[in-house]
Design a protein around this motif. Structure first.
Motif, PDB file in Angstrom:
ATOM      1  N   GLN A  39       0.847  -1.190   0.000  1.00  0.00           N
ATOM      2  CA  GLN A  39       0.000   0.000   0.000  1.00  0.00           C
ATOM      3  C   GLN A  39       0.881   1.238   0.000  1.00  0.00           C
ATOM      4  N   GLU A  44      -4.954   2.504  -2.565  1.00  0.00           N
ATOM      5  CA  GLU A  44      -5.536   1.308  -1.971  1.00  0.00           C
ATOM      6  C   GLU A  44      -4.489   0.188  -1.898  1.00  0.00           C
ATOM      7  N   GLU A  46      -2.871  -3.194  -2.675  1.00  0.00           N
ATOM      8  CA  GLU A  46      -2.909  -3.998  -3.891  1.00  0.00           C
ATOM      9  C   GLU A  46      -2.113  -5.285  -3.707  1.00  0.00           C
ATOM     10  N   ALA A  60       1.181  -9.873  -9.718  1.00  0.00           N
ATOM     11  CA  ALA A  60       0.598  -8.700 -10.357  1.00  0.00           C
ATOM     12  C   ALA A  60       1.406  -8.398 -11.619  1.00  0.00           C
TER      13      ALA A  60
END
Length: 124
Positions: A39, A44, A46, A60
């Motif tokens: 973060q 936000e 993630e 990711a």
């Protein structure tokens, strides 16, 4: 009582590397899906990477090819190897754990247990 304790965060220059660790107690890591989230200020939380009980991993898109997640089931420790760090990787990095669930690979913050975080700062 489940505890997750992260360490390894530091301030580094762009292009550098770090390895984060998360020691778990109160659970048997081999039976849990574990993950790293981060973060950044004003943003936000993630998902970064996750590893399931069968050692399947997911990353990711922003960290694919640079970050590598692994787990040592003997020492109950989760790792995140981070290479070629970029300023946009800056943030508070959290370790998370939960019993396996179907949507684990979506890297959503639905895990049951969380650590307190370790700070990673990357300067350009």
């Amino acid at each position: 009582q489940v505890q997750l304790v992260e360490s390894g965060g530091d301030s580094v220059q762009a292009g550098g590397s770090l390895r984060l660790s998360c020691v778990a107690s109160g659970i048997t890591a081999s039976n849990y899906c574990m993950a790293w989230f981060r973060q950044a200020p004003g943003k936000e939380r993630e998902g970064v990477a996750a590893i399931n009980v069968d050692d399947r991993t997911v990353y990711a898109d922003s960290v694919k090819g640079r970050f590598f997640i692994s787990k040592d089931n003997v020492t109950n420790t989760l790792y995140l190897e981070m290479n070629n760090l970029k300023p946009e990787d800056t943030g508070l990095y959290y370790c998370a754990a939960d019993t396996p669930f179907p949507s684990w690979w979506l890297l959503i913050a639905a895990f049951a247990y969380w650590g307190q975080g370790t700070q990673v700062t990357v300067s350009s």
